[in-house]
Design an enzyme around this catalytic site. Structure first.
Site, PDB file in Angstrom:
ATOM      1  N   SER A 178      -8.864  -0.912  -1.612  1.00  8.20           N
ATOM      2  CA  SER A 178      -9.453   0.415  -1.429  1.00  8.20           C
ATOM      3  C   SER A 178     -10.626   0.652  -2.370  1.00  8.20           C
ATOM      4  O   SER A 178     -11.676   1.157  -1.961  1.00  8.20           O
ATOM      5  CB  SER A 178      -8.395   1.501  -1.640  1.00  8.20           C
ATOM      6  N   ARG A 206       0.848  -1.201   0.000  1.00  4.68           N
ATOM      7  CA  ARG A 206       0.000   0.000   0.000  1.00  4.68           C
ATOM      8  C   ARG A 206       0.879   1.245   0.000  1.00  4.68           C
ATOM      9  O   ARG A 206       1.055   1.926   1.010  1.00  4.68           O
ATOM     10  CB  ARG A 206      -0.972  -0.047   1.166  1.00  4.68           C
ATOM     11  N   ASP A 230      -4.809  -0.612  -6.192  1.00  2.02           N
ATOM     12  CA  ASP A 230      -5.252  -1.006  -4.849  1.00  2.02           C
ATOM     13  C   ASP A 230      -6.706  -1.487  -4.868  1.00  2.02           C
ATOM     14  O   ASP A 230      -7.634  -0.703  -4.662  1.00  2.02           O
ATOM     15  CB  ASP A 230      -5.072   0.177  -3.897  1.00  2.02           C
ATOM     16  N   TYR A 269      -3.712  -0.190   7.946  1.00  3.03           N
ATOM     17  CA  TYR A 269      -4.484  -1.167   8.709  1.00  3.03           C
ATOM     18  C   TYR A 269      -4.342  -0.913  10.205  1.00  3.03           C
ATOM     19  O   TYR A 269      -3.462  -0.192  10.663  1.00  3.03           O
ATOM     20  CB  TYR A 269      -3.985  -2.590   8.422  1.00  3.03           C
ATOM     21  N   GLN A 305      -1.274   2.950  -5.648  1.00  7.59           N
ATOM     22  CA  GLN A 305      -2.657   3.352  -5.388  1.00  7.59           C
ATOM     23  C   GLN A 305      -3.596   3.007  -6.541  1.00  7.59           C
ATOM     24  O   GLN A 305      -4.748   2.622  -6.322  1.00  7.59           O
ATOM     25  CB  GLN A 305      -2.720   4.853  -5.098  1.00  7.59           C
TER      26      GLN A 305
END
Length: 373
Positions: free
Chosen positions: A131, A120, A128, A226, A125
């Site tokens: 997400s 991450r 991802d 996280y 991004q």
């Protein structure tokens, strides 16, 4: 190279690539096959795939011919018997919970990329999937709660009397949690948020919610967004503070998970007993044990009139946009493992490629998965 798009099991309505996304691969000298009906649940008909240059084939044909397989959910044992040695498989396989399965895939000579293991980082991004799908899940969780809740969300003042706004508690201020906050606020609810990371307080407050502060949280700055394991003393203080908020909440959305471990139990049976009948809880951590006592994955249960929905795959209930975002993540990732002529080029010097690869050359190669074996 031949890329195969498989139809997902019935419980997952998404598809790895929509027709317009598959077209971009075809332009790059790649032949694309799609299993009949692969996109039907996401409102992408076989005819749309054919119009984009994709060939429709049977599952067996795709498994036998493809160099790269796109399947969000894990392949079956029967699927493995039909694949060519060295086939690349890309999906979301939760290898920290399915390590023995990954060992089987290694023996089958598969090269497995599990996109939920992508580091991450800022560079990653655009790939991802956690997400992009969590964003949808957080939104969907609030809408589901609103349909199940037997009262209004916003405040109403009428000639017949006033209705107070619903009180929503969100546990975990990650991507899903923050989207849940934003959606609940748009519906007119009063929202509180609990998270072990003090750094998210500003984001929570910017959305118009109240942040529940508990002192003494362990540093989560290196956990990639996280939660991390907390001390017993912190857990005790958190439970006391949460108990107060749970008792006055009408809707609770729980999202707290720790990679590779059982989801932390945040709402006990005693807390549930303090809630009024008709309240609704949506537990998005159900697949890893749940944050709520009594949660059952893919099941709705009732505790003294309180509805508890265990569902970790709510993104699948919005299959069109979920597939669109997932497919874009996949295409961005595939750029790292293909050359300009559309051939496979596995560059394990790349931290994203290495970090997401679980099996290769007949072995499990991901350090964290190896540690579990």
């Amino acid at each position: 190279m031949i890329v195969g798009i498989l139809r997902e099991p019935n419980h997952d309505k998404r598809v790895s690539l929509l027709p317009e996304q598959a077209k971009s691969l075809i332009k790059n000298n790649t032949r694309v096959l799609a299993e009949a009906g692969a996109g039907a649940a996401a409102f992408a008909a076989d005819e749309a795939y054919v119009a984009s240059g994709v060939a429709i084939a049977s599952r067996d044909e795709i498994l036998q011919q493809s160099d790269l397989i796109l399947a969000i959910q894990p392949l079956t044992a029967n699927d493995l018997t039909k694949l060519k040695s060295g086939t690349v498989v890309i999906g979301v396989y939760q290898p920290l919970f399915t390590a023995p399965l990954m060992q089987d895939w290694a023996r089958a000579q598969l090269t497995t990329f599990s996109l939920d293991m992508i580091p991450r980082t800022t560079r990653a991004q655009s790939m991802d999937v956690l997400s992009s799908q969590a964003n949808i899940a957080g939104y969907r969780a609030v809408l589901l709660a609103a349909t199940l809740y037997p009262r209004y969300f916003p405040m109403f003042m009428t000639a017949a009397g006033s209705i107070t706004p619903a009180r929503v508690l969100v546990l975990g201020a990650g991507v899903a949690g923050l989207q849940a906050v934003a959606t609940a606020r748009r519906l007119g609810a009063v929202v509180e948020v609990s998270d072990t990371r003090p750094a998210v307080k500003e984001e929570v407050m910017s959305l118009g919610a109240k942040f529940i502060e508990v002192e003494g949280a362990a540093d989560a700055s290196g956990a990639g967004g996280y939660a991390v394991e907390q001390s017993e003393e912190y857990k005790r203080r958190q439970q006391q503070r949460l108990a107060e908020s749970v008792a006055k909440s009408d809707i609770i959305i729980t999202t707290a998970q720790i990679p590779g471990k059982k989801a932390p139990l945040l709402i006990t049976e005693a807390m549930l007993d303090s809630m009024r009948a008709g309240s609704v809880i949506i537990d998005l951590a159900a697949s890893t044990g749940g944050n709520v006592a009594g949660t059952q994955n893919d099941t709705t249960v009732y505790h003294k009139g309180i509805c508890i929905v265990g569902n970790s795959s709510l993104a699948s209930d919005m299959p069109s946009d979920a597939s669109k975002l997932y497919g874009k993540n996949v295409l961005n990732f595939m750029q790292l493992i293909m050359d300009k002529e559309g051939n496979l080029l596995l560059n394990f010097e790349d931290d994203i490629v290495k970090g997401s690869c679980v099996t290769h050359n007949g072995a499990v190669v991901h350090d964290r998965v190896l540690g579990l074996l």
